[in-house]
Scaffold this motif. Structure first.
Motif, PDB file in Angstrom:
ATOM      1  N   TYR A   3     -26.220  80.632   9.834  1.00  0.00           N
ATOM      2  CA  TYR A   3     -25.438  79.544   9.103  1.00  0.00           C
ATOM      3  C   TYR A   3     -25.993  78.812   8.006  1.00  0.00           C
ATOM      4  O   TYR A   3     -27.367  78.864   8.158  1.00  0.00           O
ATOM      5  CB  TYR A   3     -25.318  78.649  10.466  1.00  0.00           C
ATOM      6  CG  TYR A   3     -24.622  77.309   9.909  1.00  0.00           C
ATOM      7  CD1 TYR A   3     -23.186  77.051   9.901  1.00  0.00           C
ATOM      8  CD2 TYR A   3     -25.433  76.214   9.748  1.00  0.00           C
ATOM      9  CE1 TYR A   3     -22.661  75.711   9.459  1.00  0.00           C
ATOM     10  CE2 TYR A   3     -24.996  74.896   9.425  1.00  0.00           C
ATOM     11  CZ  TYR A   3     -23.525  74.807   9.204  1.00  0.00           C
ATOM     12  OH  TYR A   3     -23.004  73.713   8.892  1.00  0.00           O
ATOM     13  N   HIS A   4     -25.414  78.514   7.024  1.00  0.00           N
ATOM     14  CA  HIS A   4     -25.955  77.684   6.021  1.00  0.00           C
ATOM     15  C   HIS A   4     -25.236  76.428   5.779  1.00  0.00           C
ATOM     16  O   HIS A   4     -24.134  76.310   6.193  1.00  0.00           O
ATOM     17  CB  HIS A   4     -25.847  78.444   4.517  1.00  0.00           C
ATOM     18  CG  HIS A   4     -26.466  79.636   4.691  1.00  0.00           C
ATOM     19  ND1 HIS A   4     -27.989  79.808   4.706  1.00  0.00           N
ATOM     20  CD2 HIS A   4     -26.320  81.020   4.394  1.00  0.00           C
ATOM     21  CE1 HIS A   4     -28.510  81.183   4.598  1.00  0.00           C
ATOM     22  NE2 HIS A   4     -27.395  81.655   4.457  1.00  0.00           N
ATOM     23  N   PRO A   5     -26.009  75.273   5.461  1.00  0.00           N
ATOM     24  CA  PRO A   5     -25.140  74.067   5.364  1.00  0.00           C
ATOM     25  C   PRO A   5     -23.869  73.974   4.564  1.00  0.00           C
ATOM     26  O   PRO A   5     -24.054  74.568   3.386  1.00  0.00           O
ATOM     27  CB  PRO A   5     -26.262  73.098   4.861  1.00  0.00           C
ATOM     28  CG  PRO A   5     -27.416  73.692   5.301  1.00  0.00           C
ATOM     29  CD  PRO A   5     -27.325  75.251   5.261  1.00  0.00           C
ATOM     30  N   GLY A   6     -22.895  73.761   5.135  1.00  0.00           N
ATOM     31  CA  GLY A   6     -21.460  73.777   4.111  1.00  0.00           C
ATOM     32  C   GLY A   6     -20.668  74.838   4.726  1.00  0.00           C
ATOM     33  O   GLY A   6     -19.405  74.851   4.321  1.00  0.00           O
ATOM     34  N   ASP A   7     -21.216  76.003   5.639  1.00  0.00           N
ATOM     35  CA  ASP A   7     -20.334  76.541   6.225  1.00  0.00           C
ATOM     36  C   ASP A   7     -19.271  76.086   7.180  1.00  0.00           C
ATOM     37  O   ASP A   7     -19.515  75.000   7.862  1.00  0.00           O
ATOM     38  CB  ASP A   7     -21.028  77.766   6.984  1.00  0.00           C
ATOM     39  CG  ASP A   7     -21.979  78.613   5.796  1.00  0.00           C
ATOM     40  OD1 ASP A   7     -21.383  78.951   4.979  1.00  0.00           O
ATOM     41  OD2 ASP A   7     -22.957  79.271   6.463  1.00  0.00           O
ATOM     42  N   ASP A   8     -18.046  76.978   7.320  1.00  0.00           N
ATOM     43  CA  ASP A   8     -17.120  76.404   8.102  1.00  0.00           C
ATOM     44  C   ASP A   8     -17.683  76.296   9.795  1.00  0.00           C
ATOM     45  O   ASP A   8     -17.922  77.694  10.038  1.00  0.00           O
ATOM     46  CB  ASP A   8     -15.908  77.022   7.902  1.00  0.00           C
ATOM     47  CG  ASP A   8     -14.558  76.363   8.892  1.00  0.00           C
ATOM     48  OD1 ASP A   8     -14.858  75.440   9.761  1.00  0.00           O
ATOM     49  OD2 ASP A   8     -13.565  76.708   8.531  1.00  0.00           O
ATOM     50  N   VAL A   9     -17.933  75.411  10.450  1.00  0.00           N
ATOM     51  CA  VAL A   9     -18.354  75.505  11.818  1.00  0.00           C
ATOM     52  C   VAL A   9     -17.228  76.271  12.602  1.00  0.00           C
ATOM     53  O   VAL A   9     -17.645  76.701  13.596  1.00  0.00           O
ATOM     54  CB  VAL A   9     -18.676  74.112  12.218  1.00  0.00           C
ATOM     55  CG1 VAL A   9     -19.876  73.375  11.489  1.00  0.00           C
ATOM     56  CG2 VAL A   9     -17.484  73.270  12.369  1.00  0.00           C
ATOM     57  N   THR A  28     -25.297  83.355  18.436  1.00  0.00           N
ATOM     58  CA  THR A  28     -26.188  82.226  18.231  1.00  0.00           C
ATOM     59  C   THR A  28     -26.858  81.905  19.687  1.00  0.00           C
ATOM     60  O   THR A  28     -28.215  81.669  19.737  1.00  0.00           O
ATOM     61  CB  THR A  28     -25.325  80.823  17.944  1.00  0.00           C
ATOM     62  OG1 THR A  28     -24.629  80.940  16.657  1.00  0.00           O
ATOM     63  CG2 THR A  28     -26.070  79.472  18.008  1.00  0.00           C
ATOM     64  N   GLU A  64     -30.630  80.888  16.977  1.00  0.00           N
ATOM     65  CA  GLU A  64     -30.323  80.536  15.662  1.00  0.00           C
ATOM     66  C   GLU A  64     -28.978  80.568  15.312  1.00  0.00           C
ATOM     67  O   GLU A  64     -28.138  81.360  15.718  1.00  0.00           O
ATOM     68  CB  GLU A  64     -31.114  81.040  14.649  1.00  0.00           C
ATOM     69  CG  GLU A  64     -32.502  81.329  14.629  1.00  0.00           C
ATOM     70  CD  GLU A  64     -33.172  81.913  13.495  1.00  0.00           C
ATOM     71  OE1 GLU A  64     -32.361  82.413  12.599  1.00  0.00           O
ATOM     72  OE2 GLU A  64     -34.488  82.442  13.542  1.00  0.00           O
TER      73      GLU A  64
END
Length: 329
Positions: free
Chosen positions: A70-76, A84, A89
């Protein structure tokens, strides 16, 4: 009031008017009729949608792909919780763009389609509509299949690609046995054949005159959960109005009943009003099911109607994406 009846001895084409499309009723002329139809469709529709078929549905795709961190800004909402949990992670599940379209045609060939008072029968219009859909959705690994509801019961043609398969499908459609009057093994059963077992997400095109009870609406709405829907309604002028011809014998091909009536101005007005209400009910059922609607008539230029419909939806074209599905950019 008489509704859903058609003249037992309808008048032929008026004033020497040329046929709108070739008849497929004569087996001896079937090859020539299908060749003429193919040339007409290719000449008028070739290149109409080039560059617009980018994928089946809006967004990155529907087929599951690999997981990545996951990278910041990805659709949760795309979070892959199983990966996960295993890795401790955050991971999201990527999707693979779906570039191949699987189209299924549900063709109603019950007795009411074996009728026409102008340039052709409604049955010929069903074949022509199927040819246009096949031409507009072929290529690029796309596949086309069909479920036919007619005189021989329900027939399924598996989804395959290529021009030879399209020609085979159209020949099967055109040469399907005619239904006996009163036979009603039709549209609801064919829609259920398409719905079960579930198939990959695609485009479902339903071609019928939609005469009779609205017993197909529930099945059509159920298809909307997995497919884009296009309903092609084929009509003849006598489906919506009666001519002033004095006393006439009317025949209902769906039930096999006949009735002699005098086509008075009162009867013709009642028939037109009831037919208009019927068309509104059918259109409402399409909207509730999330289906786009295209109406073709035996007394109009059917391919011009298809061109107008396709151009009006060109920005969001996935074969025939309904208005409720939104545009595909």
């Amino acid at each position: 009031m008489v509704l859903g009846f058609t003249p037992a001895n309808p008048a032929g084409p008026s004033g020497g008017r040329a046929r709108i499309l070739p008849s497929t009723a004569d087996p001896a002329q079937l090859d020539a009729a299908l060749t003429t139809l193919e040339l007409t469709v290719r000449r008028r529709l070739d290149g109409l949608l080039q560059g617009n078929h980018l994928g089946l549905v809006p967004g990155p795709g529907a087929e599951p792909g690999d997981a990545r961190p996951y990278h910041p800004g990805d659709d949760v909402r795309r979070m892959d919780w199983s990966v996960t949990a295993r890795t401790t992670e955050p991971h999201i599940r990527q999707t693979v763009a779906d570039r191949e379209l699987e189209t299924w045609i549900v063709a109603d060939l019950t007795a009411s389609l074996d009728f026409g008072t102008t340039g052709c029968e409604k049955r010929d219009l069903v074949v022509a509509a199927a040819a246009a859909v096949g031409h507009l959705t072929q290529g690029g690994g796309n596949r086309l299949g069909a479920v036919l509801a007619g005189g021989s019961g329900i027939e399924r043609i598996p989804a395959r690609g290529g021009r030879p398969h399209l020609q085979y499908l159209l020949r099967s459609l055109a040469s399907s046995p005619r239904s006996a009057p009163g036979a009603r093994d039709g549209l609801p059963e064919a829609l259920e054949q398409l719905r079960r077992p579930p198939r990959r997400r695609g485009l479902a095109v339903v071609i019928s005159d939609f005469i009779g009870p609205l017993d197909w609406e529930r099945s059509l709405r159920a298809l909307n959960s997995r497919h884009d829907l296009l309903a092609i309604e084929v009509l003849d002028p006598r489906d919506v109005e009666l001519p002033d011809v004095g006393t006439v014998t009317l025949f209902d091909p769906e039930s096999g009943r006949t009735k002699s009536v005098r086509t008075s101005s009162r009867l013709r007005a009642d028939f037109a009003g009831a037919a208009a209400q019927r068309r509104r009910d059918v259109s409402t059922a399409f909207r509730r099911a999330g289906a786009a609607q295209l109406t073709l008539r035996t007394d109009r230029d059917w391919i011009a109607d298809i061109v107008r419909f396709a151009l009006s939806r060109k920005r969001g074209w996935t074969g025939a994406a309904g208005q409720t599905k939104g545009d595909v950019s």
